[in-house]
Scaffold this motif. Structure first.
Motif, short mmCIF file in Angstrom:
data_model
loop_
_atom_site.label_atom_id
_atom_site.label_comp_id
_atom_site.label_asym_id
_atom_site.label_seq_id
_atom_site.Cartn_x
_atom_site.Cartn_y
_atom_site.Cartn_z
N GLN A 128 -76.09 17.28 -65.75
CA GLN A 128 -77.46 17.46 -65.26
C GLN A 128 -77.82 16.37 -64.27
O GLN A 128 -78.47 16.63 -63.25
N MET A 132 -79.02 16.90 -60.37
CA MET A 132 -80.30 16.42 -59.88
C MET A 132 -80.13 15.39 -58.76
O MET A 132 -80.89 15.39 -57.79
N SER A 170 -84.49 11.64 -60.69
CA SER A 170 -84.45 12.81 -61.57
C SER A 170 -85.83 13.43 -61.73
O SER A 170 -85.96 14.65 -61.86
N ALA A 173 -86.29 15.65 -58.70
CA ALA A 173 -85.36 16.79 -58.70
C ALA A 173 -85.67 17.79 -59.81
O ALA A 173 -85.45 18.99 -59.63
N ILE A 174 -86.19 17.32 -60.93
CA ILE A 174 -86.44 18.21 -62.07
C ILE A 174 -87.49 19.26 -61.71
O ILE A 174 -87.52 20.34 -62.29
N SER A 177 -85.58 22.28 -60.56
CA SER A 177 -84.48 22.76 -61.38
C SER A 177 -84.91 24.00 -62.16
O SER A 177 -85.89 24.65 -61.81
#
Length: 532
Positions: A128, A132, A170, A173-174, A177
């Motif tokens: 993950q 990310m 992160s 980027a999350i 996602s």
């Protein structure tokens, strides 16, 4: 006596104690300038870092209070000026329409002494993290000077050297996602970032990764917490700029004797410095608070343009820094000097005119219109009825133009814009709603109200179409929608009555129009009606 021992004997007491080079070796007994600066920084950080991670007793404070000291002195509280600070206005409207800061469930703050990252702690897997970081590198890497040609595993290894930087990357980027993962993981990452930031502010000197993480957390503070000023970007970026004075990383930039020849690595650090300055100025303007930068430091941002490596993106960032400095110095004054402010803005536009013919120039155009809108907003407070009529008309034009520009230039990269672009668009929409509400009868004689209301509704639909439901555009789309419903209820058809009733159940104080019937203009600046 060897030279190094001689210097040590003349070093100040504090430098001898920590066994470091003294920057004023001729000083004996008292701390040198650098030590005094570090001492003040440590005292300030120690007193304020306690506020990091706290939920806050007041309902409108984030984990770093927005009621920070040192407002711009011209903005007297009695003038109602704080109601039109762009980001504070959006934050207050967001609160009233029910947008709340996300809280982590089942995750308690980590110890500040824990140096392991979110992979080691089991919040995300290595796979993950790779996904990310790859997304962040592709769409946001240039903001923090990630090498565009570096391999993914190399970038991940470098980012993992800083738990704070990995968490910050992160967090952005999350939001792009899997929709099932983001609502669960993002609040946990947000809590982790707050804890790591609180710990990092106590360290000195700072690493380059700290400054990269600070840019991310400042530029996307609404995104990471899903509410405006979930992290006080003005305060965080200001601390980072103070830390830069105690770091050798930016010495070639801050020092007046820097070389005219700039290497690629030096250019990367210059980019980080410029973006940190830009983030700070965004929120000096957005919250109407004092900048720790001065004109000399703003001019230093330009020196990056002397390099042959400077790109269109980096040039546009320098242009934005200078634009926001004009906004900070001129557009927020009370009373505002419209002629000189307009002259400064048009001089800026003339200087950077060559960029308006290059790609992605819409953001410079939007910023230019945003600056004018703020200047007219200030001027509207103390003008005659005839002048107010002209100003209202111009503000409507500018607000509509900002919205239309956003709609017309949308593309695949729109979802990856920085938060301040969405703040400008939202501020334009909220301002348009306020103008139509307060000056409806006067505006109706010269404008098509149906078209203006339709433009706001189109913007709301557009914002709700960007990215996943946890994207910042959806959050701000909800803000604009609820505010428009409150101020312009007659623009909705009977078929919308069920939706309005449902919204009133959740936000009765905001969406019930009785509060405005009595003349309660909590969200309006101290504009005067055209007809007294």
């Amino acid at each position: 006596m060897p030279p190094d021992r001689g210097r040590a004997s003349r070093a100040c007491t504090a430098c001898r104690k920590i066994k470091t080079r003294c920057y004023e070796s001729d000083v004996t007994g008292r701390p040198c300038l650098r030590c005094e600066r570090l001492s003040r920084l440590e005292q300030t950080v120690s007193s304020l870092v306690k506020r990091l991670g706290e939920d806050g007793a007041h309902r409108r404070t984030s984990f770093i209070s927005t009621a920070s000291p040192n407002p711009i002195p011209e903005n007297d509280a009695s003038s109602g000026i704080h109601s039109t600070a762009p980001v504070l206005l959006i934050r207050d409207v967001a609160y009233e329409v029910g947008v709340r800061q996300q809280h982590t469930t089942g995750v308690s703050p980590r110890s500040t002494g824990d140096s392991s990252d979110i992979i080691s702690k089991g919040l995300i897997t290595t796979q993950q993290a790779s996904e990310m970081i790859e997304l962040f590198h592709k769409h946001y890497g240039r903001w923090v000077a990630f090498s565009p040609t570096a391999l993914l595993h190399t970038i991940l290894e470098e980012v993992r050297q800083s738990p704070l930087l990995l968490c910050a990357c992160s967090l952005i980027a999350i939001r792009h996602s899997a929709p099932q993962l983001a609502p669960i993981l993002a609040p946990q990452l947000f809590q982790e970032a707050r804890t790591l930031l609180a710990s990092a502010l106590l360290d000195t000197p700072q690493s380059i990764e700290f400054f990269q993480a600070t840019i991310i957390l400042s530029m996307w503070s609404t995104t990471i917490g899903q509410t405006p000023l979930s992290i006080d970007s003005w305060l965080v970026s200001g601390f980072a700029l103070q830390h830069s004075l105690a770091s050798d990383i930016f010495a070639p930039i801050i020092s007046p004797d820097h070389s005219t020849s700039v290497s690629r690595s030096e250019l990367d650090r210059w980019c980080i410095w410029n973006h940190l300055c830009l983030a700070h100025l965004h929120y000096c303007v957005g919250t109407r608070r004092r900048s720790i930068l001065d004109r000399k430091q703003i001019n230093e941002c330009r020196k990056i343009l002397d390099s042959d490596h400077a790109t269109n993106f980096e040039t546009r960032m320098v242009a934005e820094v200078n634009l926001y400095w004009i906004i900070y110095e001129s557009c927020l004054k009370v009373p505002v000097d419209l002629p000189s402010t307009q002259a400064a803005l048009h001089e800026w536009r003339q200087e950077w005119k060559f960029l308006f013919d290059q790609p992605r120039s819409q953001f410079l155009q939007m910023g230019f219109q945003f600056a004018q809108l703020l200047a007219f907003d200030q001027a509207l407070k103390s003008r005659s009825a005839a002048v107010r009529e002209s100003l209202v008309s111009e503000m409507i034009r500018l607000s509509a133009s900002i919205i239309q520009l956003a709609l017309d230039t949308a593309d695949a990269r729109t979802r990856h814009l920085s938060d301040h672009v969405y703040h400008m668009i939202t501020f334009a929409a909220v301002t348009l709603c306020r103008l139509l509400h307060m000056y409806e009868s006067q505006v109706a004689s010269s404008h098509n109200l149906l078209e203006l209301d339709s433009l706001v509704l189109t913007l709301i639909t557009w914002l709700h179409s960007i990215g996943l439901p946890c994207h910042v555009a959806h959050t701000l789309g909800d803000v604009v929608s609820a505010f428009h419903i409150k101020l312009r209820p007659n623009t909705y058809s009977p078929s919308d009555s069920q939706t309005l009733d449902e919204l009133r159940l959740y936000f009765p104080d905001l969406l019930g129009m009785e509060s405005l019937d009595g003349g309660n203009y909590d969200f309006l600046p101290d504009w005067e009606p055209q007809n007294q």
